[in-house]
Structure formats: structure tokens, C-alpha cells
Scaffold this motif. Structure first.
Motif, mmCIF file in Angstrom:
data_model
loop_
_atom_site.group_PDB
_atom_site.id
_atom_site.type_symbol
_atom_site.label_atom_id
_atom_site.label_comp_id
_atom_site.label_asym_id
_atom_site.label_seq_id
_atom_site.Cartn_x
_atom_site.Cartn_y
_atom_site.Cartn_z
ATOM 1 N N ARG A 1 56.731 51.570 43.697
ATOM 2 C CA ARG A 1 57.871 51.381 43.026
ATOM 3 C C ARG A 1 57.482 50.762 41.651
ATOM 4 O O ARG A 1 58.546 50.430 40.574
ATOM 5 C CB ARG A 1 58.602 50.377 43.706
ATOM 6 C CG ARG A 1 59.241 50.994 45.112
ATOM 7 C CD ARG A 1 60.304 50.254 45.678
ATOM 8 N NE ARG A 1 61.057 50.877 46.847
ATOM 9 C CZ ARG A 1 62.213 50.665 47.218
ATOM 10 N NH1 ARG A 1 62.618 49.249 47.104
ATOM 11 N NH2 ARG A 1 62.803 51.342 48.289
ATOM 12 N N HIS A 2 56.192 50.701 41.230
ATOM 13 C CA HIS A 2 55.629 50.214 39.791
ATOM 14 C C HIS A 2 56.344 48.878 39.151
ATOM 15 O O HIS A 2 56.207 48.313 38.312
ATOM 16 C CB HIS A 2 56.219 51.174 38.689
ATOM 17 C CG HIS A 2 55.248 52.497 39.072
ATOM 18 N ND1 HIS A 2 54.796 53.135 37.969
ATOM 19 C CD2 HIS A 2 54.784 53.292 39.858
ATOM 20 C CE1 HIS A 2 53.901 54.016 38.234
ATOM 21 N NE2 HIS A 2 54.049 54.214 39.776
ATOM 22 N N SER A 3 57.163 47.848 40.148
ATOM 23 C CA SER A 3 57.319 46.667 39.831
ATOM 24 C C SER A 3 57.211 45.727 41.006
ATOM 25 O O SER A 3 57.232 45.979 42.043
ATOM 26 C CB SER A 3 58.549 46.751 39.396
ATOM 27 O OG SER A 3 59.866 47.096 40.365
ATOM 28 N N SER A 4 56.923 44.439 40.434
ATOM 29 C CA SER A 4 56.585 43.686 41.569
ATOM 30 C C SER A 4 57.727 42.841 42.253
ATOM 31 O O SER A 4 58.865 42.858 41.517
ATOM 32 C CB SER A 4 55.680 42.431 41.116
ATOM 33 O OG SER A 4 56.430 41.598 40.093
ATOM 34 N N SER A 5 57.856 42.655 43.551
ATOM 35 C CA SER A 5 58.982 42.189 44.201
ATOM 36 C C SER A 5 58.480 41.551 45.655
ATOM 37 O O SER A 5 57.422 42.042 46.129
ATOM 38 C CB SER A 5 60.163 43.215 44.508
ATOM 39 O OG SER A 5 59.446 44.134 45.192
ATOM 40 N N ILE A 6 59.283 40.567 46.086
ATOM 41 C CA ILE A 6 59.148 40.113 47.477
ATOM 42 C C ILE A 6 60.285 39.880 48.125
ATOM 43 O O ILE A 6 61.350 39.453 47.533
ATOM 44 C CB ILE A 6 58.296 38.765 47.119
ATOM 45 C CG1 ILE A 6 58.103 38.083 48.504
ATOM 46 C CG2 ILE A 6 58.964 37.925 46.188
ATOM 47 C CD1 ILE A 6 56.998 36.820 48.433
ATOM 48 N N SER B 1 53.564 45.605 44.538
ATOM 49 C CA SER B 1 52.919 45.206 43.370
ATOM 50 C C SER B 1 53.501 45.986 42.153
ATOM 51 O O SER B 1 54.013 46.953 42.334
ATOM 52 C CB SER B 1 51.348 45.892 43.750
ATOM 53 O OG SER B 1 51.418 47.219 43.695
ATOM 54 N N ALA B 2 53.103 45.489 41.095
ATOM 55 C CA ALA B 2 53.527 46.331 39.830
ATOM 56 C C ALA B 2 52.198 47.106 39.576
ATOM 57 O O ALA B 2 50.996 47.034 39.996
ATOM 58 C CB ALA B 2 53.317 45.009 38.598
ATOM 59 N N ASN C 1 50.630 45.414 33.247
ATOM 60 C CA ASN C 1 49.624 44.644 32.677
ATOM 61 C C ASN C 1 49.972 43.299 33.437
ATOM 62 O O ASN C 1 49.901 42.236 32.766
ATOM 63 C CB ASN C 1 49.721 44.326 31.068
ATOM 64 C CG ASN C 1 49.485 45.483 30.579
ATOM 65 O OD1 ASN C 1 50.467 46.118 29.772
ATOM 66 N ND2 ASN C 1 48.057 45.958 30.012
ATOM 67 N N GLU C 2 49.824 43.489 34.753
ATOM 68 C CA GLU C 2 49.946 42.182 35.569
ATOM 69 C C GLU C 2 49.274 42.555 36.770
ATOM 70 O O GLU C 2 49.324 43.669 37.441
ATOM 71 C CB GLU C 2 51.151 41.570 35.636
ATOM 72 C CG GLU C 2 52.258 42.469 36.525
ATOM 73 C CD GLU C 2 53.622 41.991 36.394
ATOM 74 O OE1 GLU C 2 54.274 41.809 37.478
ATOM 75 O OE2 GLU C 2 54.162 41.747 35.506
ATOM 76 N N TYR C 3 48.934 41.429 37.660
ATOM 77 C CA TYR C 3 48.498 41.605 39.172
ATOM 78 C C TYR C 3 48.886 40.063 39.684
ATOM 79 O O TYR C 3 49.080 39.122 39.047
ATOM 80 C CB TYR C 3 47.043 41.919 39.275
ATOM 81 C CG TYR C 3 46.066 41.145 38.694
ATOM 82 C CD1 TYR C 3 45.485 39.951 39.134
ATOM 83 C CD2 TYR C 3 45.550 41.209 37.231
ATOM 84 C CE1 TYR C 3 44.648 39.155 38.686
ATOM 85 C CE2 TYR C 3 44.616 40.588 36.854
ATOM 86 C CZ TYR C 3 44.288 39.299 37.413
ATOM 87 O OH TYR C 3 43.379 38.510 36.759
ATOM 88 N N LEU C 4 48.773 40.205 41.220
ATOM 89 C CA LEU C 4 48.823 39.038 41.873
ATOM 90 C C LEU C 4 47.532 38.497 42.609
ATOM 91 O O LEU C 4 46.835 39.462 42.877
ATOM 92 C CB LEU C 4 49.980 39.261 43.035
ATOM 93 C CG LEU C 4 51.330 39.567 42.541
ATOM 94 C CD1 LEU C 4 52.233 39.986 44.031
ATOM 95 C CD2 LEU C 4 51.929 38.470 41.923
ATOM 96 N N ILE C 5 47.353 37.240 42.334
ATOM 97 C CA ILE C 5 46.331 36.375 43.184
ATOM 98 C C ILE C 5 47.086 36.057 44.339
ATOM 99 O O ILE C 5 47.912 35.256 44.223
ATOM 100 C CB ILE C 5 45.684 35.488 42.428
ATOM 101 C CG1 ILE C 5 44.732 36.087 41.290
ATOM 102 C CG2 ILE C 5 44.875 34.931 43.293
ATOM 103 C CD1 ILE C 5 43.925 35.073 40.220
#
Length: 281
Positions: free
Chosen positions: A233-238, A251-252, A257-261
Motif C-alpha cells: 500500500r506504499h504508506s505506513s499504518s498500524i 510499511s511505507a 524515504n522512511e522506514y521503521l525500527i
């Protein structure tokens, strides 16, 4: 006669020169855009990264920190920037990529991304995306990376990666392979928690909706499941879209230009807990 003879000689010389250039550079020719043959160094990358991970074991009881991202596709400059950023993160054990390594399922796309990701100082693991299955992309992915469904245990965590790209199989009722997933999540293999990752989330129209109830029930009944990870989906969500206690994290894409740790541990009651940190690069 002389002009004609001169022209013939000139033509033969030109043809010979063209042939020389053509065959001297034959290693640069690609006879088909769907050809997935390539250097051995860019094959079987899943197992090679698992071997790297095994060489740096995480002691039992230790907190796990890993990078989560997805959908690299054709964002090659962003891949380089992401790698540079991830290499600066302390205490991170691995990176997981939620599919769509390529845009058009071409082996050369996958290799272009792999060449850049190979500059990571930590191992990385991938799951296949829908774009990775365009044309003969499925065969390319298997050649370059490896199995479409697989699992492994690292430290106290079991990771289960499953192909959920139902549309690419014409919704044949067999993808995702729910029986395989059920067997995997019911056997922790000594782990204290587990994570499932796929590309297409079960609430998406590209997921076989006839399998959604069985898939989500499998996750809801999975012991010690921390969450499910998705891309597509190209965008981060929870959230918990099925209100069954299972958390889905999306995930984005690299272009964002972002990622999750992700930090993962078990609490005093031995239940999985996690924390997310968004990193911009």
C-alpha cells in the motif's frame, strides 16, 4: 571496375568491424528481458543472508531490533539512501523487506536492488510481492532470492514469510497457502514469539477474499504472535482491522524515504511486546 571494387572492400570492412564490436561485447547482450540468468553472487540470496544471520546469533532473552520496510521497486536512489541510513543504526540485527523488490518482475531490476542492498552491514530478508510476479518474475525471484514461503528462527523470534499475492494466481483458492501457514505458526520451534510477514494484506482487494477468514483466523489462533507485517500500500499504518486482537503493520515504500525500527521483547508474563520508531532518510 575500380570504384565498384573499392566499394565492395569498404562494405566488407564495415561488416567485419561491426561483427567485431558485436561479438567482442557479447557479454553485454541480453537476448530477452525475461532472462534471469546472472552471476552466482546474485543468486540464492535468502539462504546467503540466513547464513549471515546465523553467524551472529542473538543470545536467548535478548531484545530484538530490526528494520522493516517494503516496495523498493524502481526507487534506486532511495535504496542507496536507505542503506546509508540503516548502516548508521546501532543494535539492529537484520532488515526485512515486504516485497515488490522489482516493478516489472525483471531479473535485472531485482539484481539492481540486490546490488545496493548487499551494501548493508546487516543481513536482509524479503518476501515476494505482486510486482515481482509479473511475466516470469516468479522464476526470477526464486533464482535470485529463493523460496516463496519460508520461515526461520532468530534468537527468541520465529519469522514466517508467506506469499499472499492472490491476484497473480487468478484467485485460484490456493494462495496464500493457508495449510502451510497453519503448520508454521502452530510450531514455534523453541521460539518465545513469532512474526508473520506477507506483501498483500488480507483486507486488500488483491488478496483472495475467499481465503481471508481462514487466514485471519490462523493468525488469531497463532500462539505468541506479535503482529503481521505487510507492504503493497506504499504508506505506513498500524491497526487491528479485523478486531480479533491481531495487529497489522504496513510499511511505507522506499519512495517515502522512511522506514521503521521494530523493537521486540517478551514481558514478565512471557507475552510479546513491541515498540516502533519511524526513521526518515
Amino acid at each position: 571496375m575500380a570504384p565498384s571494387s573499392t566499394f565492395s572492400s569498404w562494405r566488407r570492412l564495415c561488416l567485419a568491424a561491426a561483427a567485431s564490436v558485436l561479438f567482442s561485447g557479447c557479454e553485454l547482450l541480453e537476448f530477452s528481458p525475461n532472462d534471469f540468468r546472472g552471476p552466482e553472487s546474485l543468486t540464492n540470496l535468502t539462504q546467503k543472508n540466513l547464513d549471515k544471520l546465523a553467524a551472529k546469533p542473538l543470545p536467548p532473552g535478548d531484545t530484538l531490533r530490526f528494520v522493516f520496510t517494503g516496495d523498493s521497486q524502481r526507487f534506486y536512489n532511495e535504496v542507496e539512501a536507505l542503506v546509508a541510513s540503516v548502516n548508521q543504526q546501532p543494535g539492529v540485527s537484520l532488515m526485512v523487506v515486504a516485497g515488490d523488490i522489482s516493478d516489472f518482475g525483471l531479473a535485472r531490476e531485482m539484481r539492481w536492488v540486490a546490488e545496493r542492498l548487499n551494501r548493508l552491514t546487516i543481513p536482509y530478508l524479503t518476501v515476494i510481492g505482486n510486482h515481482d510476479q509479473v511475466g516470469n518474475g516468479r522464476a526470477s525471484y526464486q533464482q535470485i532470492y529463493g523460496p516463496l514461503n519460508y520461515s526461520f528462527v532468530y534468537g527468541d523470534t520465529k519469522f514466517v514469510f508467506v506469499d499472499t499475492n492472490s491476484r497473480e494466481y487468478n484467485f485460484n483458492g490456493r494462495i496464500p497457502d493457508v495449510p502451510w501457514l497453519q503448520a508454521q505458526v502452530q510450531n514455534l520451534q523453541g521460539a518465545r514469539r513469532q512474526v508473520v510477514m506477507s506483501h498483500v494484506p488480507p483486507q486488500d482487494s488483491d488478496f483472495d477474499q475467499s481465503l481471508t477468514p481462514a487466514y485471519t483466523r490462523t493468525l488469531a489462533e497463532a500462539p505468541k504472535l506479535a503482529f503481521e507485517l505487510n507492504g503493497h500500500r506504499h504508506s505506513s499504518s498500524i491497526g487491528q482491522p479485523f478486531e480479533d486482537g491481531v495487529t497489522y503493520i504496513n510499511s511505507a515504500s522506499f519512495e517515502r524515504n522512511e522506514y521503521l525500527i521494530v523493537t521486540l521483547w517478551n514481558d514478565a508474563n512471557d507475552e510479546p511486546q513491541f515498540r516502533l520508531k519511524k526513521v526518515s532518510f
